[in-house]
Write a protein that holds these residues in place. Structure first.
Motif, short mmCIF file in Angstrom:
data_model
loop_
_atom_site.label_atom_id
_atom_site.label_comp_id
_atom_site.label_asym_id
_atom_site.label_seq_id
_atom_site.Cartn_x
_atom_site.Cartn_y
_atom_site.Cartn_z
N TYR A 134 55.60 49.99 79.07
CA TYR A 134 54.68 49.31 78.15
C TYR A 134 53.56 48.59 78.91
CZ TYR A 134 57.67 49.83 73.98
OH TYR A 134 58.39 50.33 72.93
N ARG A 135 53.89 48.03 80.06
CA ARG A 135 52.89 47.29 80.82
C ARG A 135 51.73 48.18 81.25
NH1 ARG A 135 53.85 42.11 81.86
NH2 ARG A 135 51.96 42.14 83.12
N GLN A 136 51.97 49.47 81.31
CA GLN A 136 50.90 50.40 81.67
C GLN A 136 50.14 50.89 80.44
OE1 GLN A 136 50.35 50.72 84.96
NE2 GLN A 136 52.06 49.28 85.05
N LEU A 137 50.67 50.61 79.26
CA LEU A 137 50.08 51.13 78.03
C LEU A 137 49.40 50.07 77.18
CD1 LEU A 137 53.01 53.49 76.93
CD2 LEU A 137 50.96 54.12 78.23
N TYR A 138 49.85 48.81 77.30
CA TYR A 138 49.34 47.74 76.44
C TYR A 138 48.71 46.62 77.27
CZ TYR A 138 52.08 50.03 72.81
OH TYR A 138 52.58 50.95 71.92
N LEU A 201 45.65 48.62 73.23
CA LEU A 201 46.00 49.70 74.14
C LEU A 201 45.12 49.66 75.39
CD1 LEU A 201 46.42 52.74 71.69
CD2 LEU A 201 48.15 51.11 72.50
N SER A 202 45.74 49.91 76.53
CA SER A 202 44.97 50.02 77.78
C SER A 202 44.77 51.48 78.17
CB SER A 202 45.69 49.28 78.91
OG SER A 202 47.01 49.76 79.08
N LYS A 203 45.43 52.38 77.45
CA LYS A 203 45.26 53.82 77.63
C LYS A 203 44.85 54.41 76.29
CE LYS A 203 46.85 54.01 81.96
NZ LYS A 203 47.04 52.57 82.17
N SER A 204 44.50 55.67 76.26
CA SER A 204 44.09 56.31 75.00
C SER A 204 45.28 56.39 74.05
CB SER A 204 43.54 57.71 75.27
OG SER A 204 44.60 58.60 75.63
N PRO A 205 45.02 56.41 72.74
CA PRO A 205 46.12 56.54 71.77
C PRO A 205 46.98 57.78 72.03
CG PRO A 205 44.11 55.89 70.66
CD PRO A 205 43.72 56.21 72.07
N HIS A 206 46.34 58.87 72.42
CA HIS A 206 47.10 60.11 72.67
C HIS A 206 48.05 59.94 73.84
CE1 HIS A 206 48.08 64.33 73.14
NE2 HIS A 206 47.69 64.27 74.40
N ILE A 207 47.56 59.41 74.95
CA ILE A 207 48.41 59.21 76.12
C ILE A 207 49.52 58.22 75.80
CG2 ILE A 207 48.48 58.23 78.44
CD1 ILE A 207 45.74 59.43 78.95
#
Length: 250
Positions: A134-138, A201-207
């Motif tokens: 999660y820390r890489q995604l949010y 999100l820190s990454k795209s919704p798809h990723i």
């Protein structure tokens, strides 16, 4: 007065290999050799070496030392860039020290996700792993909210789900889902972004979606996943029903 390579290295507080490296880069002139084949360094070599070492100590990359030592136009820009990198490194070191202090204070595993040290004992191995992901995604705000959710959850249902075997029967699954659903519903009320996390999100919704799905399938067994899905459905139903018996509807 003349010095051998080793003597020069000792005087400058460096190594023979470092001097040879500077020779290869063209930063330090190679002196003439005596009749016996040994290099003989003079004061000018010592001074040049000490100047190089000074710039290295400031953090100037070897690739820029020639330009900086010559006082070229890019000297100021190079030093400003080095200063910014040093500031970032200092910040990182201070953050690492703070994290270590938290790990020691709470007797948490050293690889506990940052910010979750005080609740590490409540996290299963799978939960801890998913939080790392999660820390890489949010963003940090989302992670702070997640930390608050874990802190507020005093029910043992999380531990029971963690211990749920893959072949758990229907009754066990449904009972756990029924207990988890109000917790999820309350979190959705307290943290509305959970139902629409795009802004965090820190990454795209798809990723994010792809990584989340793959992680859940890998980290949780089929029975645990079934409980989580059932609880999520029930939580959404409770939010839509203002008269739900758990009092979490709105």
């Amino acid at each position: 007065m003349a010095w051998s390579t080793r003597e020069l290295a000792n005087l400058a507080g460096t190594t023979v290999n470092t001097i040879r490296h500077y020779h290869r880069l063209g930063l330090l002139d190679v002196p003439e050799r005596e009749y016996n084949g040994y290099k003989q360094y003079e004061v000018r070599h010592l001074v040049r070496l000490l100047r190089i070492r000074r710039l290295v100590s400031l953090g100037v990359p070897l690739s820029q030392i020639g330009e900086v030592s010559a006082g070229g136009d890019s000297t100021t820009d190079a030093l400003v860039e080095v200063d910014a990198e040093l500031a970032a490194r200092i910040e990182g070191l201070q953050r690492a020290r703070s994290d270590i202090a938290a790990v020691l204070r709470d007797s948490a595993p050293a690889d506990t996700p940052a910010g979750f040290e005080s609740v590490a004992s409540r996290l299963s191995e799978a939960d801890s792993s998913i939080i790392h992901i999660y820390r890489q995604l949010y963003d940090e705000d989302a992670m702070a909210d997640l930390r608050n959710m874990v802190d507020a959850d005093t029910d043992a249902v999380g531990n029971e789900i963690a211990a749920l075997p893959a072949n758990a029967d229907e009754i066990a699954r449904q009972q756990l889902a029924n207990r988890l659903a109000p917790v999820l519903a309350r979190n959705m009320i307290d943290y509305p972004w959970l139902t629409n996390p795009a802004a965090h999100l820190s990454k795209s919704p798809h990723i994010t979606q792809q990584t989340f799905i793959e992680a859940m399938v890998e980290l949780y067994n089929p029975a645990q996943l079934d409980v989580l899905v059932r609880a999520s459905v029930l939580a959404h139903e409770q939010l839509l029903d203002p008269n739900d018996e758990n009092g979490v509807g709105r």
